[in-house]
Design a protein around this motif. Structure first.
Motif, PDB file in Angstrom:
ATOM      1  N   HIS A   8       1.107  -1.716  -0.013  1.00 20.24           N
ATOM      2  CA  HIS A   8      -0.245   0.359   0.290  1.00 20.24           C
ATOM      3  C   HIS A   8       0.926   2.008  -0.186  1.00 20.24           C
ATOM      4  CE1 HIS A   8      -3.514   2.510   0.355  1.00 20.24           C
ATOM      5  NE2 HIS A   8      -2.943   3.135   1.793  1.00 20.24           N
ATOM      6  N   LEU A   9       1.826   0.802   0.621  1.00 19.66           N
ATOM      7  CA  LEU A   9       2.798   2.425   0.672  1.00 19.66           C
ATOM      8  C   LEU A   9       3.122   2.789  -1.130  1.00 19.66           C
ATOM      9  CD1 LEU A   9       4.225   2.009   4.189  1.00 19.66           C
ATOM     10  CD2 LEU A   9       2.579   3.170   3.738  1.00 19.66           C
ATOM     11  N   ASN A  10       3.613   1.728  -1.429  1.00 18.76           N
ATOM     12  CA  ASN A  10       4.581   2.035  -2.525  1.00 18.76           C
ATOM     13  C   ASN A  10       3.426   2.308  -3.186  1.00 18.76           C
ATOM     14  OD1 ASN A  10       7.248   0.996  -1.837  1.00 18.76           O
ATOM     15  ND2 ASN A  10       6.664  -1.229  -1.776  1.00 18.76           N
ATOM     16  N   GLU A  11       2.373   2.173  -3.818  1.00 20.91           N
ATOM     17  CA  GLU A  11       1.226   2.151  -4.841  1.00 20.91           C
ATOM     18  C   GLU A  11       1.006   3.793  -4.003  1.00 20.91           C
ATOM     19  OE1 GLU A  11      -1.808  -2.177  -4.494  1.00 20.91           O
ATOM     20  OE2 GLU A  11      -1.997  -0.263  -2.946  1.00 20.91           O
ATOM     21  N   ILE A  12       0.881   4.522  -3.581  1.00 20.71           N
ATOM     22  CA  ILE A  12       1.235   5.302  -2.515  1.00 20.71           C
ATOM     23  C   ILE A  12       1.782   6.985  -2.444  1.00 20.71           C
ATOM     24  CG2 ILE A  12      -1.757   5.207  -1.546  1.00 20.71           C
ATOM     25  CD1 ILE A  12      -0.259   6.233   1.036  1.00 20.71           C
ATOM     26  N   GLY A  13       3.129   6.002  -2.858  1.00 21.14           N
ATOM     27  CA  GLY A  13       4.159   6.746  -2.613  1.00 21.14           C
ATOM     28  C   GLY A  13       4.580   7.547  -1.970  1.00 21.14           C
ATOM     29  N   GLU A  14       4.479   6.489  -0.391  1.00 21.26           N
ATOM     30  CA  GLU A  14       4.694   7.344   0.841  1.00 21.26           C
ATOM     31  C   GLU A  14       5.361   6.247   1.532  1.00 21.26           C
ATOM     32  OE1 GLU A  14       0.799   9.846   2.137  1.00 21.26           O
ATOM     33  OE2 GLU A  14       0.941   8.378   2.864  1.00 21.26           O
ATOM     34  N   VAL A  17       6.842   6.803   8.131  1.00 16.30           N
ATOM     35  CA  VAL A  17       6.463   7.533   8.641  1.00 16.30           C
ATOM     36  C   VAL A  17       5.416   8.543   8.315  1.00 16.30           C
ATOM     37  CG1 VAL A  17       7.469   9.186   9.994  1.00 16.30           C
ATOM     38  CG2 VAL A  17       8.582   7.392   9.725  1.00 16.30           C
ATOM     39  N   GLN A  18       5.129   9.020   7.234  1.00 13.59           N
ATOM     40  CA  GLN A  18       4.510   9.761   6.211  1.00 13.59           C
ATOM     41  C   GLN A  18       2.988   8.939   6.160  1.00 13.59           C
ATOM     42  OE1 GLN A  18       6.228   9.464   2.498  1.00 13.59           O
ATOM     43  NE2 GLN A  18       7.050  11.902   2.592  1.00 13.59           N
ATOM     44  N   HIS A  19       3.469   7.965   6.252  1.00 13.53           N
ATOM     45  CA  HIS A  19       1.851   7.088   6.203  1.00 13.53           C
ATOM     46  C   HIS A  19       1.452   7.725   7.039  1.00 13.53           C
ATOM     47  CE1 HIS A  19      -1.368   4.762   6.344  1.00 13.53           C
ATOM     48  NE2 HIS A  19      -1.807   4.859   4.701  1.00 13.53           N
ATOM     49  N   MET A  20       1.870   6.689   8.111  1.00 18.91           N
ATOM     50  CA  MET A  20       1.309   6.876   9.836  1.00 18.91           C
ATOM     51  C   MET A  20       0.781   9.208  10.379  1.00 18.91           C
ATOM     52  SD  MET A  20       2.894   6.033  13.150  1.00 18.91           S
ATOM     53  CE  MET A  20       4.625   5.778  12.732  1.00 18.91           C
ATOM     54  N   GLY A  21       1.370   9.289   9.498  1.00 12.55           N
ATOM     55  CA  GLY A  21       1.029  11.143   9.801  1.00 12.55           C
ATOM     56  C   GLY A  21       0.097  11.342   8.999  1.00 12.55           C
ATOM     57  N   ASN A  22      -0.558  11.265   7.984  1.00 16.68           N
ATOM     58  CA  ASN A  22      -1.136  11.147   7.152  1.00 16.68           C
ATOM     59  C   ASN A  22      -2.645  10.553   7.681  1.00 16.68           C
ATOM     60  OD1 ASN A  22       0.033  13.195   5.478  1.00 16.68           O
ATOM     61  ND2 ASN A  22       0.347  11.502   4.187  1.00 16.68           N
ATOM     62  N   ALA A  23      -2.156   9.711   8.434  1.00 13.34           N
ATOM     63  CA  ALA A  23      -4.145   8.191   8.633  1.00 13.34           C
ATOM     64  C   ALA A  23      -3.857   9.344   9.853  1.00 13.34           C
ATOM     65  CB  ALA A  23      -3.039   6.767   9.314  1.00 13.34           C
ATOM     66  N   SER A  64      -8.652  14.354  -3.856  1.00 10.75           N
ATOM     67  CA  SER A  64      -7.462  14.755  -4.316  1.00 10.75           C
ATOM     68  C   SER A  64      -5.655  13.043  -4.429  1.00 10.75           C
ATOM     69  CB  SER A  64      -6.527  15.782  -4.470  1.00 10.75           C
ATOM     70  OG  SER A  64      -6.158  15.307  -2.536  1.00 10.75           O
ATOM     71  N   ARG A  65      -5.836  12.353  -3.045  1.00 13.05           N
ATOM     72  CA  ARG A  65      -4.916  11.299  -3.180  1.00 13.05           C
ATOM     73  C   ARG A  65      -6.280  10.249  -3.945  1.00 13.05           C
ATOM     74  NH1 ARG A  65      -1.915  11.474   1.966  1.00 13.05           N
ATOM     75  NH2 ARG A  65      -2.515   8.671   1.589  1.00 13.05           N
ATOM     76  N   SER A  66      -6.884  10.002  -4.957  1.00  8.42           N
ATOM     77  CA  SER A  66      -7.941   8.939  -4.801  1.00  8.42           C
ATOM     78  C   SER A  66      -7.894   8.145  -6.273  1.00  8.42           C
ATOM     79  CB  SER A  66      -9.219   9.468  -4.942  1.00  8.42           C
ATOM     80  OG  SER A  66      -9.476   9.925  -6.565  1.00  8.42           O
ATOM     81  N   GLU A  67      -6.616   8.973  -6.606  1.00 10.05           N
ATOM     82  CA  GLU A  67      -5.849   8.562  -7.560  1.00 10.05           C
ATOM     83  C   GLU A  67      -5.645   6.810  -7.311  1.00 10.05           C
ATOM     84  OE1 GLU A  67      -4.243  11.480  -6.909  1.00 10.05           O
ATOM     85  OE2 GLU A  67      -6.059  12.871  -8.148  1.00 10.05           O
ATOM     86  N   ILE A  68      -4.775   6.783  -6.075  1.00  9.28           N
ATOM     87  CA  ILE A  68      -4.491   5.198  -6.049  1.00  9.28           C
ATOM     88  C   ILE A  68      -5.238   4.792  -5.626  1.00  9.28           C
ATOM     89  CG2 ILE A  68      -2.830   4.395  -4.066  1.00  9.28           C
ATOM     90  CD1 ILE A  68      -2.285   7.782  -5.853  1.00  9.28           C
ATOM     91  N   LYS A  69      -5.261   3.641  -6.432  1.00  9.83           N
ATOM     92  CA  LYS A  69      -6.343   2.832  -5.962  1.00  9.83           C
ATOM     93  C   LYS A  69      -6.417   1.393  -5.144  1.00  9.83           C
ATOM     94  CE  LYS A  69      -8.491   3.773  -9.788  1.00  9.83           C
ATOM     95  NZ  LYS A  69      -9.344   5.225  -9.180  1.00  9.83           N
ATOM     96  N   CYS A  70      -6.576   1.047  -4.539  1.00  9.68           N
ATOM     97  CA  CYS A  70      -6.513   0.283  -3.051  1.00  9.68           C
ATOM     98  C   CYS A  70      -6.629  -0.820  -3.239  1.00  9.68           C
ATOM     99  CB  CYS A  70      -6.452   0.907  -1.920  1.00  9.68           C
ATOM    100  SG  CYS A  70      -6.063   2.257  -1.175  1.00  9.68           S
TER     101      CYS A  70
END
Length: 70
Positions: A8-14, A17-23, A64-70
């Motif tokens: 998931h982190l690779n898919e969204i490019g984070e 730590v960046q992902h944890m901060g955003n979440a 704005s972040r939805s270009e990433i498909k989970c």
């Protein structure tokens, strides 16, 4: 097999730590919205538009972040 911790982190490019901060930012916003909705339910004259404004802002950010498909 892809690592479940990095896929998931690779898919969204984070980074992790960046992902944890955003979440955590999303989580804090949801917590704020819970309190706002609770107070508004009891005192309808308080936070008349605050909740819907925050939800719209949150939706715009998620879109704005939805270009990433989970």
């Amino acid at each position: 097999m892809k690592n479940i911790f990095t896929k998931h982190l690779n898919e969204i490019g984070e980074t992790y730590v960046q992902h944890m901060g955003n979440a955590l930012k999303f989580s804090f916003t949801f917590l704020q919205l819970t309190v706002i909705a609770f107070v508004h339910a009891i005192l309808p004259f308080c936070f008349v538009n605050t909740g819907s404004r925050k939800v719209k802002k949150l939706n715009d950010l998620m879109q704005s972040r939805s270009e990433i498909k989970c």
